[in-house]
Design a protein around this motif. Sequence first.
Motif, PDB file in Angstrom:
ATOM      1  N   MET A   1       0.854  -1.198   0.000  1.00 30.45           N
ATOM      2  CA  MET A   1       0.000   0.000   0.000  1.00 30.45           C
ATOM      3  C   MET A   1       0.884   1.240   0.000  1.00 30.45           C
ATOM      4  SD  MET A   1      -3.078   1.108  -0.035  1.00 30.45           S
ATOM      5  CE  MET A   1      -4.090   2.534   0.377  1.00 30.45           C
ATOM      6  N   TYR A   2       0.619   2.150  -0.914  1.00 28.35           N
ATOM      7  CA  TYR A   2       1.390   3.392  -0.935  1.00 28.35           C
ATOM      8  C   TYR A   2       0.511   4.536  -1.423  1.00 28.35           C
ATOM      9  CZ  TYR A   2       1.939   2.729  -6.053  1.00 28.35           C
ATOM     10  OH  TYR A   2       1.716   2.556  -7.395  1.00 28.35           O
ATOM     11  N   GLN A   3       0.939   5.741  -1.062  1.00 33.39           N
ATOM     12  CA  GLN A   3       0.194   6.947  -1.417  1.00 33.39           C
ATOM     13  C   GLN A   3       1.047   7.815  -2.331  1.00 33.39           C
ATOM     14  OE1 GLN A   3      -3.086   8.167  -0.417  1.00 33.39           O
ATOM     15  NE2 GLN A   3      -2.516   9.416  -2.187  1.00 33.39           N
ATOM     16  N   ILE A   4       0.496   8.183  -3.486  1.00 33.08           N
ATOM     17  CA  ILE A   4       1.143   9.190  -4.327  1.00 33.08           C
ATOM     18  C   ILE A   4       0.778  10.556  -3.783  1.00 33.08           C
ATOM     19  CG2 ILE A   4       1.262  10.230  -6.618  1.00 33.08           C
ATOM     20  CD1 ILE A   4       0.783   7.493  -7.817  1.00 33.08           C
ATOM     21  N   LYS A  79       1.044   5.312  10.224  1.00 36.39           N
ATOM     22  CA  LYS A  79       0.256   4.188   9.705  1.00 36.39           C
ATOM     23  C   LYS A  79       1.122   3.130   9.028  1.00 36.39           C
ATOM     24  CE  LYS A  79      -2.376   6.781   7.141  1.00 36.39           C
ATOM     25  NZ  LYS A  79      -3.437   7.182   6.162  1.00 36.39           N
ATOM     26  N   GLY A  80       2.396   3.450   8.828  1.00 27.77           N
ATOM     27  CA  GLY A  80       3.269   2.524   8.111  1.00 27.77           C
ATOM     28  C   GLY A  80       2.986   2.479   6.622  1.00 27.77           C
ATOM     29  N   GLU A  81       2.425   3.573   6.073  1.00 26.65           N
ATOM     30  CA  GLU A  81       2.076   3.632   4.653  1.00 26.65           C
ATOM     31  C   GLU A  81       3.189   4.337   3.884  1.00 26.65           C
ATOM     32  OE1 GLU A  81      -1.653   5.097   1.798  1.00 26.65           O
ATOM     33  OE2 GLU A  81      -1.736   5.329   3.976  1.00 26.65           O
ATOM     34  N   ALA A  82       3.630   3.735   2.805  1.00 28.13           N
ATOM     35  CA  ALA A  82       4.696   4.300   1.994  1.00 28.13           C
ATOM     36  C   ALA A  82       4.187   5.517   1.214  1.00 28.13           C
ATOM     37  CB  ALA A  82       5.237   3.252   1.034  1.00 28.13           C
ATOM     38  N   ILE A  83       5.105   6.428   0.886  1.00 30.60           N
ATOM     39  CA  ILE A  83       4.778   7.657   0.163  1.00 30.60           C
ATOM     40  C   ILE A  83       5.680   7.794  -1.045  1.00 30.60           C
ATOM     41  CG2 ILE A  83       4.736  10.181   0.259  1.00 30.60           C
ATOM     42  CD1 ILE A  83       4.374   9.964   3.282  1.00 30.60           C
ATOM     43  N   LEU A  84       5.094   8.121  -2.176  1.00 25.72           N
ATOM     44  CA  LEU A  84       5.839   8.529  -3.363  1.00 25.72           C
ATOM     45  C   LEU A  84       5.479   9.979  -3.634  1.00 25.72           C
ATOM     46  CD1 LEU A  84       7.633   8.089  -5.822  1.00 25.72           C
ATOM     47  CD2 LEU A  84       5.636   7.155  -7.034  1.00 25.72           C
ATOM     48  N   GLY A 141      -2.328  -1.135 -11.152  1.00 25.93           N
ATOM     49  CA  GLY A 141      -1.725  -2.185 -10.349  1.00 25.93           C
ATOM     50  C   GLY A 141      -0.222  -2.127 -10.211  1.00 25.93           C
ATOM     51  N   ALA A 142       0.421  -1.076 -10.719  1.00 31.41           N
ATOM     52  CA  ALA A 142       1.875  -0.970 -10.634  1.00 31.41           C
ATOM     53  C   ALA A 142       2.304  -0.696  -9.191  1.00 31.41           C
ATOM     54  CB  ALA A 142       2.384   0.132 -11.554  1.00 31.41           C
ATOM     55  N   SER A 143       3.430  -1.268  -8.809  1.00 30.94           N
ATOM     56  CA  SER A 143       3.984  -1.032  -7.481  1.00 30.94           C
ATOM     57  C   SER A 143       4.594   0.358  -7.416  1.00 30.94           C
ATOM     58  CB  SER A 143       5.063  -2.071  -7.168  1.00 30.94           C
ATOM     59  OG  SER A 143       6.199  -1.861  -8.007  1.00 30.94           O
ATOM     60  N   MET A 144       4.908   0.814  -6.189  1.00 37.70           N
ATOM     61  CA  MET A 144       5.538   2.113  -6.044  1.00 37.70           C
ATOM     62  C   MET A 144       6.881   2.152  -6.763  1.00 37.70           C
ATOM     63  SD  MET A 144       6.173   4.446  -2.626  1.00 37.70           S
ATOM     64  CE  MET A 144       7.681   3.694  -2.002  1.00 37.70           C
ATOM     65  N   GLU A 145       7.626   1.077  -6.661  1.00 39.99           N
ATOM     66  CA  GLU A 145       8.932   1.023  -7.321  1.00 39.99           C
ATOM     67  C   GLU A 145       8.777   1.107  -8.831  1.00 39.99           C
ATOM     68  OE1 GLU A 145       7.860  -1.010  -4.936  1.00 39.99           O
ATOM     69  OE2 GLU A 145       9.103  -0.202  -3.312  1.00 39.99           O
ATOM     70  N   GLU A 146       7.761   0.442  -9.362  1.00 36.30           N
ATOM     71  CA  GLU A 146       7.527   0.478 -10.811  1.00 36.30           C
ATOM     72  C   GLU A 146       7.104   1.869 -11.264  1.00 36.30           C
ATOM     73  OE1 GLU A 146       6.098  -4.141 -11.613  1.00 36.30           O
ATOM     74  OE2 GLU A 146       4.637  -2.655 -10.906  1.00 36.30           O
ATOM     75  N   VAL A 147       6.230   2.517 -10.486  1.00 38.18           N
ATOM     76  CA  VAL A 147       5.790   3.868 -10.841  1.00 38.18           C
ATOM     77  C   VAL A 147       6.960   4.844 -10.765  1.00 38.18           C
ATOM     78  CG1 VAL A 147       4.325   5.800 -10.175  1.00 38.18           C
ATOM     79  CG2 VAL A 147       3.399   3.473 -10.154  1.00 38.18           C
TER      80      VAL A 147
END
Length: 289
Positions: A1-4, A79-84, A141-147
């Motif tokens: 789970m990540y937030q742009i 929340k432990g949510e990743a951020i891009l 459906g792309a991961s944060m790393e892919e985006v």
Amino acid sequence: MYQIVTDSCCDVPYQLLAEKDVAFIPMIVNINGQEYFDDLGKSFDYEQFLQSLRDKQQPTTSQINVGRYIEFFMPYCEKGEAILYLCFTSGMSGSYNSALQAVDILKEDYPEANIQVVDTLAASMGEGFIVLEAAKRKQAGASMEEVMAWVNEHKMNLQSWVTVDDLSHLYRGGRLSRSQAAMGGLLNIKPIIHVDAKGTLQNVGKVRGRNKALQKVVDETVDHLVSKENQTVYVAYSGDLEAAEKVMGLLKEKIDVQDSGIFPLGPTIASHTGLGCIAIFTFGQERVD
């Protein structure tokens, strides 16, 4: 789970960012000593802002400081949510460096925090274009790393061609001398501006007259495409929708436009361009210095 995440220099209306599940942090605009959040139209009175420009007032802007970034990022860390975070170009603002400092500070308390800060090297709907493409890939459906990899691979192909109608704002920003601005006004000179590979504004030409300037930014846009087929084009404007629509029409005469949008320049950017700015954004040839 990540937030742009992005910032309000992307000039994408808040409703569209919400639809794409993109969060944003507002810049601050100062008008007559009063500070306002540039919240992409959610509460900011844009018509009043345009009137302030017509009245020859001189709004100023403030970059996002370290403290505001910490405050904005912290709930995601908790929340432990990743951020891009797709950030306004470092070539025009210190906000990027402030964001990096904020991440370093947050990691002292949240060592597992995953906050990736990407310098888009773009502004206005150029930054917005990158943000919307990133959101599209996330929704697919792309991961944060892919985006993030896609953004870093393609951001240098983002082309931005700009002309302004009021040279006084370029003088205020240090891009023209007082004499150049005065002479340009007398001779009806309009600059042609490009965002280079460092994400900075470069004056790359000049023409006499508004219509010639509009045609020139259209021509430059077309000349810097890789293909004229199946293009997405965004046009941003400050106070002159008619000119923006004219430019879009000229573009559609020359290239195959499959998707497009016309958006007002947000107050942060328009504070530095003045009324009458027209900017065109496409993906095309790789940018150079």
